[in-house]
Design an enzyme around this catalytic site. Structure first.
Site, PDB file in Angstrom:
ATOM      1  CB  ALA A 155      -0.860   0.367   1.308  1.00  0.00           C
ATOM      2  CE1 TYR A 156       5.243   5.729   2.834  1.00  0.00           C
ATOM      3  CE2 TYR A 156       7.070   4.543   1.775  1.00  0.00           C
ATOM      4  CZ  TYR A 156       6.449   5.696   2.417  1.00  0.00           C
ATOM      5  OH  TYR A 156       7.176   6.950   3.302  1.00  0.00           O
TER       6      TYR A 156
END
Length: 249
Positions: A155-156
């Site tokens: 996600a990051y």
């Protein structure tokens, strides 16, 4: 902290994530170099402390993933400062540490909402003020993870890749209008965000840096302050690197 006397004289900046870490240090440098700042952050207590410590003109407590709050904050900040010359978007979170197939859906959504959607809202809200003045500098905080992808941080990594793509589009849209937009892609540096990660993840990221150490906040702050200044006049829609040699593209 090295300071260029008067470099920001007459300039007015909005700094997201401005109550701690990189955002706070950038804000402190801009004020020390003659500018005025408004700090945006989700933590009202830290904002109040930072305002007194730095000498900020004003602070706004908000969650950047709230589009309406961002629009209101941009107007309030322009009113408080008289104009907005600089936007530094450093608000962000790391999210869960997990493989893609086990990644928690709520963590994925929260990371994208803050790191990518929130940054988009901030850019979208502030650019019109810069266009009205015919001048602006935008610095969006991305990451080497957005270039390479870190395992167990999908996600990051995805959010920061999105920041790079968004900034390239924005910089090209603004080229020739007096407003410059670039992204910074640091490797891991000492900051409060590291507390969100397990030590194993921090060790992995350190192992990828040829210089063999994490960065210092001051190193990325110095680069941001160049990118946000008048000196950065012929580079836009691009990325600047502070990664200790990890990324060279």
């Amino acid at each position: 902290m090295s300071v260029w006397s008067g470099r920001y004289a007459g300039r007015c900046a909005v700094i997201t994530g401005g109550a701690s870490g990189l955002g706070k240090q950038v804000a402190a440098r801009i004020v020390a170099e003659g500018g005025k700042v408004v700090l945006w952050d989700v933590n009202p207590d830290a904002l109040a402390a930072a305002k007194d410590e730095i000498g900020a003109t004003a602070v706004v407590a908000l969650d950047v993933s709230d589009q309406a709050a961002v629009e209101a904050a941009a107007k309030a900040s322009a009113d408080a400062l008289g104009k907005i010359d600089v936007l530094v978007c450093s608000a962000g979170i790391t999210g869960a540490t997990a493989t893609v197939w086990d990644y928690p859906l709520d963590s994925w959504q929260r990371v994208i909402d803050i790191n990518l959607n929130g940054l988009f809202y901030c850019n979208r809200a502030v650019v019109p003020f810069m266009l009205d003045n015919g001048y602006g500098r935008i610095v969006n905080l991305a990451s080497v993870a957005g270039k390479e992808g870190n395992p167990n941080a999908s996600a990051y990594s995805a959010s920061k890749a999105g920041v790079i793509g968004l900034t390239k589009s924005l910089g090209k849209e603004l080229a020739g209008k007096g407003v410059i937009a670039n992204a910074l892609t640091p490797a891991t540096f000492e900051s409060p965000i590291l507390a969100q990660l397990p030590q194993s993840q921090v060790d992995y990221m350190r192992s990828k840096i040829p210089m063999g150490r994490l960065g210092e906040v001051s190193e990325s702050a110095a680069m941001v302050c160049f990118m946000a200044s008048e000196e950065c006049s012929f580079t836009t829609a691009s990325t600047f690197d502070t990664s200790g040699g990890r990324t060279t593209f």
